[in-house]
Write an enzyme that holds these catalytic residues in place. Structure first.
Site, PDB file in Angstrom:
ATOM      1  N   ASN A  59     -12.932  -3.543   2.246  1.00  0.00           N
ATOM      2  CA  ASN A  59     -13.921  -2.474   2.336  1.00  0.00           C
ATOM      3  C   ASN A  59     -14.856  -2.546   1.129  1.00  0.00           C
ATOM      4  OD1 ASN A  59     -12.708  -1.374   4.685  1.00  0.00           O
ATOM      5  ND2 ASN A  59     -11.165  -0.368   3.419  1.00  0.00           N
TER       6      ASN A  59
ATOM      7  N   HIS B  54     -10.139  -5.366  -3.553  1.00  0.00           N
ATOM      8  CA  HIS B  54      -8.824  -5.644  -2.967  1.00  0.00           C
ATOM      9  C   HIS B  54      -8.973  -6.002  -1.503  1.00  0.00           C
ATOM     10  CE1 HIS B  54      -9.695  -1.336  -2.641  1.00  0.00           C
ATOM     11  NE2 HIS B  54      -9.079  -1.371  -1.471  1.00  0.00           N
ATOM     12  N   MET B  55      -8.027  -6.803  -1.048  1.00  0.00           N
ATOM     13  CA  MET B  55      -7.979  -7.231   0.337  1.00  0.00           C
ATOM     14  C   MET B  55      -6.764  -6.551   0.971  1.00  0.00           C
ATOM     15  SD  MET B  55      -7.607 -11.238   1.298  1.00  0.00           S
ATOM     16  CE  MET B  55      -9.297 -11.759   1.234  1.00  0.00           C
ATOM     17  N   HIS B  56      -6.933  -5.930   2.129  1.00  0.00           N
ATOM     18  CA  HIS B  56      -5.798  -5.359   2.864  1.00  0.00           C
ATOM     19  C   HIS B  56      -5.258  -6.430   3.807  1.00  0.00           C
ATOM     20  CE1 HIS B  56      -6.840  -0.959   2.170  1.00  0.00           C
ATOM     21  NE2 HIS B  56      -8.010  -1.515   1.903  1.00  0.00           N
TER      22      HIS B  56
ATOM     23  N   ASP C  43       0.847  -1.189   0.000  1.00  0.00           N
ATOM     24  CA  ASP C  43       0.000   0.000   0.000  1.00  0.00           C
ATOM     25  C   ASP C  43       0.886   1.244   0.000  1.00  0.00           C
ATOM     26  OD1 ASP C  43      -3.227   0.518   0.964  1.00  0.00           O
ATOM     27  OD2 ASP C  43      -1.814   2.194   1.093  1.00  0.00           O
ATOM     28  N   ILE C  44       0.504   2.237  -0.788  1.00  0.00           N
ATOM     29  CA  ILE C  44       1.300   3.460  -0.928  1.00  0.00           C
ATOM     30  C   ILE C  44       1.261   4.300   0.357  1.00  0.00           C
ATOM     31  CG2 ILE C  44      -0.487   5.030  -1.826  1.00  0.00           C
ATOM     32  CD1 ILE C  44       1.505   5.762  -4.068  1.00  0.00           C
TER      33      ILE C  44
ATOM     34  N   GLU D  92     -12.301   3.188  -1.304  1.00  0.00           N
ATOM     35  CA  GLU D  92     -11.851   4.365  -2.074  1.00  0.00           C
ATOM     36  C   GLU D  92     -11.466   3.990  -3.490  1.00  0.00           C
ATOM     37  OE1 GLU D  92      -8.717   6.042   0.280  1.00  0.00           O
ATOM     38  OE2 GLU D  92     -10.122   7.002   1.670  1.00  0.00           O
ATOM     39  N   VAL D  93     -10.893   2.795  -3.652  1.00  0.00           N
ATOM     40  CA  VAL D  93     -10.485   2.356  -4.992  1.00  0.00           C
ATOM     41  C   VAL D  93     -11.436   1.242  -5.416  1.00  0.00           C
ATOM     42  CG1 VAL D  93      -8.650   1.336  -6.384  1.00  0.00           C
ATOM     43  CG2 VAL D  93      -8.064   2.993  -4.601  1.00  0.00           C
TER      44      VAL D  93
HETATM   45  P1  AMP Z   1      -9.823   1.201   0.141  1.00  0.00           P
HETATM   46  O1  AMP Z   1     -10.171   2.350   1.053  1.00  0.00           O
HETATM   47  O2  AMP Z   1     -10.140  -0.133   0.758  1.00  0.00           O
HETATM   48  O3  AMP Z   1     -10.419   1.357  -1.230  1.00  0.00           O
HETATM   49  O4  AMP Z   1      -8.252   1.226   0.031  1.00  0.00           O
HETATM   50  C1  AMP Z   1      -7.568   1.760  -1.044  1.00  0.00           C
HETATM   51  C2  AMP Z   1      -6.110   1.687  -0.693  1.00  0.00           C
HETATM   52  O5  AMP Z   1      -5.356   1.852  -1.872  1.00  0.00           O
HETATM   53  C3  AMP Z   1      -5.638   2.742   0.301  1.00  0.00           C
HETATM   54  O6  AMP Z   1      -5.092   2.104   1.454  1.00  0.00           O
HETATM   55  C4  AMP Z   1      -4.572   3.517  -0.487  1.00  0.00           C
HETATM   56  O7  AMP Z   1      -3.491   3.940   0.313  1.00  0.00           O
HETATM   57  C5  AMP Z   1      -4.154   2.505  -1.536  1.00  0.00           C
HETATM   58  N1  AMP Z   1      -3.591   3.057  -2.764  1.00  0.00           N
HETATM   59  C6  AMP Z   1      -4.085   4.060  -3.514  1.00  0.00           C
HETATM   60  N2  AMP Z   1      -3.300   4.280  -4.588  1.00  0.00           N
HETATM   61  C7  AMP Z   1      -2.285   3.371  -4.515  1.00  0.00           C
HETATM   62  C8  AMP Z   1      -1.153   3.086  -5.317  1.00  0.00           C
HETATM   63  N3  AMP Z   1      -0.891   3.777  -6.438  1.00  0.00           N
HETATM   64  N4  AMP Z   1      -0.312   2.105  -4.929  1.00  0.00           N
HETATM   65  C9  AMP Z   1      -0.566   1.408  -3.798  1.00  0.00           C
HETATM   66  N5  AMP Z   1      -1.631   1.624  -3.000  1.00  0.00           N
HETATM   67  C10 AMP Z   1      -2.473   2.599  -3.345  1.00  0.00           C
END
Ligand code: AMP
Length: 113
Positions: A86, A99-101, A29-30, A94-95
């Site tokens: 999420n 995806h799984m954290h 994660d960035i 947000e994205v």
């Molecule tokens: P979510 O809130 O579950 O959609 O998490 C999206 C995650 O993507 C967040 O933790 C961000 O920090 C991460 N993220 C966004 N852009 C990038 C990127 N270019 N490379 C790696 N992680 C990212």
């Protein structure tokens, strides 16, 4: 328009990929929320958990097995870790590419604050 994560999977955007196979890609994660914070993403575009179908059963299973594998790779399996997905607005997504954290490397505290 390919999603941000689709570009990472294809190597069109810089990222720190820690694992990749035919079904999923895992990268750091960035904006890490813990010493280890890895995102595990299906290579196929699936918007949210709500968009999973029976056809995606193998992908859904692979996400979890790769979380386990990456946790071992990162040396956090024994102490433990947390896996989060999420979904949509109330889930804080947000994205919009499923995806799984995988977060760990310190005690994660109570599940919800
Ligand atoms: P979510 O809130 O579950 O959609 O998490 C999206 C995650 O993507 C967040 O933790 C961000 O920090 C991460 N993220 C966004 N852009 C990038 C990127 N270019 N490379 C790696 N992680 C990212």
């Amino acid at each position: 328009m390919p999603s941000l994560f689709a570009k990472i999977i294809r190597g069109e955007l810089p990222s720190d990929i820690v694992y990749q196979d035919d079904l999923v890609t895992a990268f750091r994660d960035i904006n890490p929320q813990a010493p280890t914070h890895v995102l595990i993403v299906p290579n196929k575009f699936i918007r949210t958990v709500n968009d999973l179908t029976a056809e995606d059963e193998q992908i859904a299973g692979r996400l979890l097995l790769v979380a386990k594998k990456v946790a071992e790779q990162e040396g956090i399996a024994e102490d433990g870790y947390r896996i989060i997905i999420n979904c949509n607005r109330h889930g804080g997504q947000e994205v919009y590419h499923l995806h799984m954290h995988l977060v760990g490397g310190r005690a994660m505290g109570r599940m919800l604050r």
